[in-house]
Scaffold this active site. Structure first.
Site, mmCIF file in Angstrom:
data_model
loop_
_atom_site.group_PDB
_atom_site.id
_atom_site.type_symbol
_atom_site.label_atom_id
_atom_site.label_comp_id
_atom_site.label_asym_id
_atom_site.label_seq_id
_atom_site.Cartn_x
_atom_site.Cartn_y
_atom_site.Cartn_z
ATOM 1 N N ASN A 1 9.257 4.104 3.544
ATOM 2 C CA ASN A 1 9.213 3.661 4.949
ATOM 3 C C ASN A 1 10.532 3.011 5.312
ATOM 4 O O ASN A 1 11.272 2.575 4.441
ATOM 5 C CB ASN A 1 8.141 2.578 5.124
ATOM 6 C CG ASN A 1 6.756 3.124 4.955
ATOM 7 O OD1 ASN A 1 6.204 3.081 3.873
ATOM 8 N ND2 ASN A 1 6.191 3.644 6.018
ATOM 9 N N HIS B 1 5.177 4.354 12.575
ATOM 10 C CA HIS B 1 5.203 4.248 11.108
ATOM 11 C C HIS B 1 6.183 5.317 10.623
ATOM 12 O O HIS B 1 5.832 6.484 10.503
ATOM 13 C CB HIS B 1 3.777 4.496 10.601
ATOM 14 C CG HIS B 1 3.612 4.564 9.122
ATOM 15 N ND1 HIS B 1 3.020 3.556 8.384
ATOM 16 C CD2 HIS B 1 3.929 5.520 8.219
ATOM 17 C CE1 HIS B 1 2.977 3.896 7.108
ATOM 18 N NE2 HIS B 1 3.526 5.088 6.982
ATOM 19 N N CYS C 1 4.405 9.428 0.611
ATOM 20 C CA CYS C 1 3.050 9.967 0.507
ATOM 21 C C CYS C 1 3.042 10.994 -0.611
ATOM 22 O O CYS C 1 3.754 11.985 -0.550
ATOM 23 C CB CYS C 1 2.617 10.614 1.826
ATOM 24 S SG CYS C 1 0.978 11.360 1.695
ATOM 25 N N ARG D 1 0.839 -1.217 0.000
ATOM 26 C CA ARG D 1 0.000 0.000 0.000
ATOM 27 C C ARG D 1 0.864 1.252 0.000
ATOM 28 O O ARG D 1 0.950 1.969 -0.996
ATOM 29 C CB ARG D 1 -0.939 -0.027 1.224
ATOM 30 C CG ARG D 1 -2.042 1.027 1.190
ATOM 31 C CD ARG D 1 -1.621 2.418 1.618
ATOM 32 N NE ARG D 1 -1.085 2.477 2.981
ATOM 33 C CZ ARG D 1 -0.506 3.568 3.467
ATOM 34 N NH1 ARG D 1 -0.380 4.664 2.744
ATOM 35 N NH2 ARG D 1 -0.020 3.564 4.703
ATOM 36 N N HIS E 1 8.875 6.943 8.099
ATOM 37 C CA HIS E 1 9.531 7.073 6.788
ATOM 38 C C HIS E 1 10.995 7.437 7.058
ATOM 39 O O HIS E 1 11.303 8.195 7.986
ATOM 40 C CB HIS E 1 8.793 8.123 5.943
ATOM 41 C CG HIS E 1 7.471 7.610 5.448
ATOM 42 N ND1 HIS E 1 7.301 7.110 4.186
ATOM 43 C CD2 HIS E 1 6.278 7.463 6.080
ATOM 44 C CE1 HIS E 1 6.042 6.692 4.041
ATOM 45 N NE2 HIS E 1 5.400 6.894 5.188
HETATM 46 P P1 HMG Z 1 -13.070 14.236 -2.446
HETATM 47 O O1 HMG Z 1 -12.796 14.598 -3.861
HETATM 48 O O2 HMG Z 1 -13.129 15.337 -1.440
HETATM 49 O O3 HMG Z 1 -14.372 13.330 -2.308
HETATM 50 O O4 HMG Z 1 -11.979 13.186 -2.002
HETATM 51 P P2 HMG Z 1 -15.886 13.625 -2.545
HETATM 52 O O5 HMG Z 1 -16.613 12.980 -1.396
HETATM 53 O O6 HMG Z 1 -16.135 15.075 -2.856
HETATM 54 O O7 HMG Z 1 -16.162 12.772 -3.875
HETATM 55 C C1 HMG Z 1 -15.544 13.104 -5.098
HETATM 56 C C2 HMG Z 1 -15.408 11.859 -5.934
HETATM 57 O O8 HMG Z 1 -14.576 10.917 -5.240
HETATM 58 C C3 HMG Z 1 -16.733 11.148 -6.213
HETATM 59 O O9 HMG Z 1 -16.646 10.549 -7.508
HETATM 60 C C4 HMG Z 1 -16.723 10.028 -5.191
HETATM 61 O O10 HMG Z 1 -17.499 8.918 -5.582
HETATM 62 C C5 HMG Z 1 -15.243 9.660 -5.182
HETATM 63 P P3 HMG Z 1 -17.304 11.259 -8.802
HETATM 64 O O11 HMG Z 1 -18.749 11.362 -8.448
HETATM 65 O O12 HMG Z 1 -16.622 12.588 -8.918
HETATM 66 O O13 HMG Z 1 -16.949 10.300 -9.888
HETATM 67 N N1 HMG Z 1 -14.854 8.988 -3.939
HETATM 68 C C6 HMG Z 1 -14.224 7.791 -3.905
HETATM 69 N N2 HMG Z 1 -13.821 6.965 -4.886
HETATM 70 C C7 HMG Z 1 -13.213 5.833 -4.498
HETATM 71 N N3 HMG Z 1 -13.000 5.497 -3.207
HETATM 72 C C8 HMG Z 1 -13.400 6.299 -2.213
HETATM 73 C C9 HMG Z 1 -14.048 7.502 -2.544
HETATM 74 N N4 HMG Z 1 -14.568 8.509 -1.807
HETATM 75 C C10 HMG Z 1 -15.059 9.407 -2.667
HETATM 76 N N5 HMG Z 1 -13.182 5.956 -0.938
HETATM 77 C C11 HMG Z 1 -11.032 11.468 -0.675
HETATM 78 C C12 HMG Z 1 -11.890 12.719 -0.693
HETATM 79 C C13 HMG Z 1 -10.711 11.196 0.777
HETATM 80 C C14 HMG Z 1 -11.810 10.311 -1.274
HETATM 81 C C15 HMG Z 1 -9.730 11.740 -1.498
HETATM 82 O O14 HMG Z 1 -9.141 12.892 -1.002
HETATM 83 C C16 HMG Z 1 -8.764 10.600 -1.422
HETATM 84 O O15 HMG Z 1 -8.986 9.539 -1.979
HETATM 85 N N6 HMG Z 1 -7.623 10.797 -0.696
HETATM 86 C C17 HMG Z 1 -6.665 9.734 -0.440
HETATM 87 C C18 HMG Z 1 -5.283 10.217 -0.615
HETATM 88 C C19 HMG Z 1 -4.309 9.141 -0.201
HETATM 89 O O16 HMG Z 1 -4.562 7.953 -0.277
HETATM 90 N N7 HMG Z 1 -3.137 9.591 0.236
HETATM 91 C C20 HMG Z 1 -2.056 8.744 0.644
HETATM 92 C C21 HMG Z 1 -2.326 8.101 1.964
HETATM 93 S S1 HMG Z 1 -0.793 7.884 2.849
HETATM 94 C C22 HMG Z 1 -1.019 8.726 4.286
HETATM 95 O O17 HMG Z 1 -1.962 9.428 4.390
HETATM 96 C C23 HMG Z 1 0.014 8.576 5.357
HETATM 97 C C24 HMG Z 1 0.158 7.181 6.002
HETATM 98 O O18 HMG Z 1 0.976 6.341 5.193
HETATM 99 C C25 HMG Z 1 0.835 7.327 7.384
HETATM 100 C C26 HMG Z 1 2.096 8.182 7.356
HETATM 101 O O19 HMG Z 1 2.961 8.001 6.478
HETATM 102 O O20 HMG Z 1 2.237 8.979 8.289
HETATM 103 C C27 HMG Z 1 -1.185 6.485 6.225
HETATM 104 MG MG MG Z 2 3.180 6.360 5.198
#
Ligand code: HMG
Ligand code: MG
Length: 292
Positions: free
Chosen positions: A240, A198, A231, A6, A200
């Site tokens: 990481n 966690h 990220c 992931r 990096h």
């Molecule tokens: P948004 O654009 O604000 O969402 O995104 P929305 O609710 O306004 O919806 C817009 C569109 O997104 C819609 O589709 C929804 O259906 C779709 P459309 O009608 O335009 O076709 N949507 C989704 N599609 C698939 N799966 C979903 C989903 N939710 C809404 N779950 C959202 C908000 C949170 C979805 C977006 O910002 C996003 O996906 N962000 C994720 C970013 C990400 O994964 N970043 C990396 C993570 S790593 C991290 O955070 C750190 C970590 O590793 C720990 C560390 O290192 O410290 C965990």
């Molecule tokens: Mg991370």
């Protein structure tokens, strides 16, 4: 917790084929890893490298004693993850509004309210969940982060029912003294067996920070095979801490990990072939020719 499939693959510019991801996960299981974060049910427009999340979750072979986890940002992600068969989910937010806004398009308060809905569903389904607090050591948008902000969020996430909260050094800026201070502050709200780190390894301090946290009694750590990761919404965040490097250090210290280092190195070497580049783990570099 192995997070390579992931956290590692989310940041790769080359999209790895689903088949190669499934082979990677299978090789990680073969090496003895029992908790693996295999994908994220986030918007594929935000993270194109994980657009095959449902195929990966459905395709990952079940093994006794092995748990597959997936990141979920909201109820939509939760529903997709659970209907694809993952064993547990992970909710995630940063200690700063700046990072939350860039990463999940909402403030910290809004994220907590989204996660109240997600965790209510998880409780109703009897589904275990983990939580992340990122940018706990520093934020690419807001700079220094006061430990009190992390402590406050960890308390709230544990109260929501997370079985473990993983404290993220998302941009790899922490040092051992800071790690000890943060862990000691967290002891006020969190039993040590519900905390993970966690880290990096952007500036090469991750193993030193883990050794310091171990001395404080923390015993759950996230890592990525080969040192994959980053990220996309945290500029400068690299991989990481490498699972190879962590396993090598822990086993050398007499801490049993259950991981077979030779098999793990082979899993990373096969992934290097799929990615067409070398991964940054130091132990992988040291063992590359012997295991190739
Ligand atoms: P948004 O654009 O604000 O969402 O995104 P929305 O609710 O306004 O919806 C817009 C569109 O997104 C819609 O589709 C929804 O259906 C779709 P459309 O009608 O335009 O076709 N949507 C989704 N599609 C698939 N799966 C979903 C989903 N939710 C809404 N779950 C959202 C908000 C949170 C979805 C977006 O910002 C996003 O996906 N962000 C994720 C970013 C990400 O994964 N970043 C990396 C993570 S790593 C991290 O955070 C750190 C970590 O590793 C720990 C560390 O290192 O410290 C965990
Ligand atoms: Mg991370």
């Amino acid at each position: 917790m192995e997070v390579g499939p992931r956290d590692g693959l989310q940041n790769e510019p080359a999209v790895v084929e689903t088949r190669a991801k499934l082979a990677f996960i299978e090789a990680l299981v073969g090496a003895g890893l029992t908790r693996i974060e295999i994908t994220a049910f986030v918007n594929p427009r935000w993270i194109p490298a994980l657009a095959d999340q449902a195929e990966v979750a459905r395709g990952a072979r079940a093994h006794p004693g092995v748990r597959y986890a997936a990141l979920v940002p909201n109820v939509k992600g939760y529903e997709a993850a659970t209907s694809s068969g993952v064993h547990e989910v992970a909710i995630f937010l940063a200690a700063t509004d700046g990072h939350n806004q860039k990463n999940i398009n909402c403030s910290t308060a809004e994220a907590l309210s989204r996660y109240r809905e997600v965790t209510a569903r998880a409780h109703a389904d009897g589904r275990p969940f983990r939580a992340y607090v990122s940018c706990a050591f520093g934020c690419p948008y807001e700079g220094k982060v006061a430990p009190g902000r992390v402590v406050d969020l960890v308390g709230k996430l544990l109260a929501l029912g997370a079985y473990e909260v993983s404290i993220g050094d998302t941009i790899g800026v922490g040092n051992p003294r800071q790690t000890v201070e943060l862990v000691r502050a967290l002891k006020d709200v969190a039993p040590l067996d519900r905390l993970a780190l966690h880290l990096h390894d952007t500036r090469g301090t991750a193993l030193a920070n883990i050794a310091a946290a171990l001395d404080e009694g923390v015993c759950s750590f996230d890592s990525s095979a080969g040192g994959l990761g980053g990220c996309p919404y945290a500029p400068g965040a690299s991989g990481n801490v490498a699972t190879e490097d962590l396993v090598y250090m822990l086993e050398g210290m007499g801490v049993r990990t259950g991981v077979d280092l030779d098999k793990l190195v082979r899993a990373s070497l096969a992934l290097e072939d799929a990615l067409g580049r070398r991964l940054p783990s130091k132990v992988l570099a040291a063992m590359r020719s012997a295991c190739a």
